[in-house]
Enzyme design. Structure first.
Site, PDB file in Angstrom:
ATOM      1  N   THR A  76       0.991   2.799   2.973  1.00 46.15           N
ATOM      2  CA  THR A  76       1.388   3.410   1.718  1.00 46.15           C
ATOM      3  C   THR A  76       1.860   4.832   1.976  1.00 46.15           C
ATOM      4  OG1 THR A  76      -0.361   2.122   0.646  1.00 46.15           O
ATOM      5  CG2 THR A  76       0.476   4.001  -0.586  1.00 46.15           C
TER       6      THR A  76
ATOM      7  N   GLY B 248      -5.110   1.364   2.056  1.00 45.95           N
ATOM      8  CA  GLY B 248      -5.877   0.171   1.728  1.00 45.95           C
ATOM      9  C   GLY B 248      -7.196   0.472   1.045  1.00 45.95           C
TER      10      GLY B 248
END
EC number: 2.3.2.2
Length: 568
Positions: free
Chosen positions: A376, A459
């Protein structure tokens, strides 16, 4: 997952109690790898220096923090495709100085309507594959850009996207950490049609410092700049995706794209020692951080040192309890609404806190039953008018599914891997459903005023990271940069809400980043924790603090990544 750890101007110390610390050679601050950045007008903190500079340039041109955040996000999709891109999803929290409140946006996409749980079973799947056509869900990022821009933007989208279009055509140098992950992704993803042609140089990843161009992405962004969100969801781009997926065994189609819409949501908060910590409600995992903070508020950390066995033990046990609820309750609320108010209440936290044994690590924990019911990028931007944006965006697993439609210059996400192929589970696969989401932006306010916009990507590390940042700032008195540089705790092995769900029965694994002393580690082992060392799934952090007393912004960026905080 490996994160490169850089520690300039740091000196390792061993302090009383046996835990190691780093100290800045000049200031003596315990965990400083560098100074905070301070600026009077505006601030941007992203995981890539060029994206940070683009955000600042947009604000110097008169753009808002939202304009700058969109511009930086677009740049990161080009420059850091290992973590994000317009084939993925987006979530954001915006402090609006006009309304003096926070606004949340859930830009997550839904599963294909033509794909069913029965199809997976009939074709021998017990879990959604990690790559290829089956985990692909509708990409929600572009819709999120335009929703945020429509409410809080000022500059035209063509001006916002222009810097990335130029870099995509002319090229930009690849940074070190990104080159590392890109090289890891190529062997895994090169078999999927379109990836090798659009994301390699003669079959290999670009190297550190090598110039990279993506003219296909430049073309796509130009279409979006001219035609708006519908150019992506209802125009030629959606048709190319439809044809490509049909040709390669996929289900995501034009109608799925055309029907997509993200939604504005109300952020939710808990009071942690006089500070309001804000997250977005499910289908994301943000309220796990709030549940952990509520539990930990019951302990006096003014008497519990940072890095001590007691600190780490209580943190991990609170995480286990919150993650049990995460596995049981967090899902798309349109299909399975969670009792959010109950989960983040102080009363419920007291019930859960009572389950913690201060001397022994829990091997298994249950979700609360008496209820009425990820890779991300993270960036944050603040402007001269006081608007602050906390934005997170992802393709999910690294570079995504590997599915790379021809001539578009981006990879489709594999977020659908998070679905469970089991009837009756809250996160069970259903057509047109949003999967459980790991990416979460965060915000802290104090006395109704904005204080810190922050996030920690990575995560299941994300809610754990959020809690550690809050505690580092409030309980342990660290400054904004120290709060991110301090060694991190990562617990793995809780019952998961995704994939092949297995219950935690062995207490999981505790990963401790370099910086915790052997005396602490031995004490934790005596309590029953299983300790291992990892190069680290310890996340990536950016933050901006509003210093109201001095009328300035303070910025911090992750020392484990390539990023930069800068302002003017």
């Amino acid at each position: 997952m490996r994160y490169l750890r850089l520690a300039p101007l740091a000196l390792s110390l061993l302090v009383p109690g046996g835990h190691a610390m780093s100290a800045d050679r000049i200031t003596g601050r315990e965990f400083a790898t560098r100074s905070e950045v301070i600026a009077p007008q505006a601030m941007a903190a992203t995981s890539h220096p060029l994206a940070t500079q683009i955000a600042l340039d947009v604000m110097k041109q008169g753009g808002t923090a939202v304009d700058a955040a969109i511009a930086a996000n677009a740049a990161l999709g080009l420059m850091e495709p290992t973590g994000n891109g317009i084939g993925g999803d987006l979530f954001a929290i915006v402090w609006d100085p006009k309304t003096k409140k926070l606004h949340g946006y859930n830009g997550s996409g839904r599963s294909p309507k033509s794909l069913t749980l029965d199809w997976f079973r009939e074709n021998g799947h017990t879990e959604v594959p990690s790559h290829g056509p089956l985990p692909v869900t509708v990409p929600g990022t572009v819709d999120g850009w335009f929703a945020l821009h429509g409410r809080f933007g000022k500059l035209p989208m063509r001006q916002i996207l222009a810097p990335t279009i130029r870099y995509a055509r002319d090229g930009h140098p690849v940074h070190e950490t990104i080159a590392y992950y890109w090289n890891r992704s190529v062997p895994l993803l090169a078999k999927w049609p379109g990836f090798r042609e659009q994301f390699t140089i003669d079959g290999r990843a670009p190297r550190k410092g090598e110039m990279w161009k993506n003219p296909y992405l430049a073309d796509t962004l130009e279409k979006i700049a001219r035609g708006g969100r519908d150019a992506f969801y209802k125009g030629d781009i959606a048709r190319v995706i439809d044809a490509y997926m049909r040709a390669n065994g996929g289900f995501l189609g034009y109608e799925d794209m055309a029907a997509h819409a993200g939604e504005w949501v109300e952020p939710v908060s808990v009071d942690y020692r006089g500070y309001d910590v804000w997250e977005l409600p499910p289908n994301g995992q943000g309220i796990a951080a709030l549940q952990m903070l509520n539990i930990l508020e019951g302990y006096d950390f003014s008497q519990i040192p940072f890095g001590s066995a007691e600190h780490i033990h209580l943190f991990v046990e609170a995480k286990k309890l919150a993650f049990a609820d995460r596995a049981r309750w967090y899902a798309d609320p349109a299909f399975h609404p969670a009792p959010v108010a109950k989960l983040i209440s102080k009363e419920y936290a007291a019930q859960r806190r009572a389950l913690i044994d201060p001397e022994r690590a829990a091997r298994a924990v249950d979700a609360g039953r008496n209820l009425n019911q990820g890779d991300t990028i993270y960036l944050t931007v603040a402007d001269k008018d006081g608007m602050m944006v906390s934005l997170i965006q992802s393709n999910y697993r690294g570079m995504g599914s590997g599915m790379t439609p021809p001539g578009l210059g981006f990879i489709l996400q594999n977020r659908g891997e998070q679905f469970v192929l089991k009837n009756g589970h809250p996160n069970s696969f259903e057509p047109g459903k949003r999967p459980f989401h790991t990416i979460i932006p965060a915000f802290i306010t104090k006395d109704g005023q904005p204080w810190v916009s922050f996030g920690v990507m990575g995560g299941a590390m994300q809610p754990q990271g959020h809690v550690q940042i809050v505690m580092n700032l409030i309980d342990f008195g660290m400054n904004l940069q120290e709060a991110g540089d301090a060694p991190r705790i990562h617990h793995d092995g809780s019952t998961e809400p995704a994939g092949q769900v297995t219950e935690m029965a062995d207490g999981g694994i505790l990963n401790l980043e370099t910086g915790f002393g052997w005396e602490t580690i031995r004490a934790l082992m005596r309590k029953g924790h299983r300790i291992q060392f990892a190069d680290g799934p310890f996340g990536g952090y950016q933050a901006i603090m509003r210093d109201h007393a001095n009328g300035v912004y303070v910025g911090a960026s992750e020392s484990r990544k390539d990023g930069q905080a800068a302002g003017y």
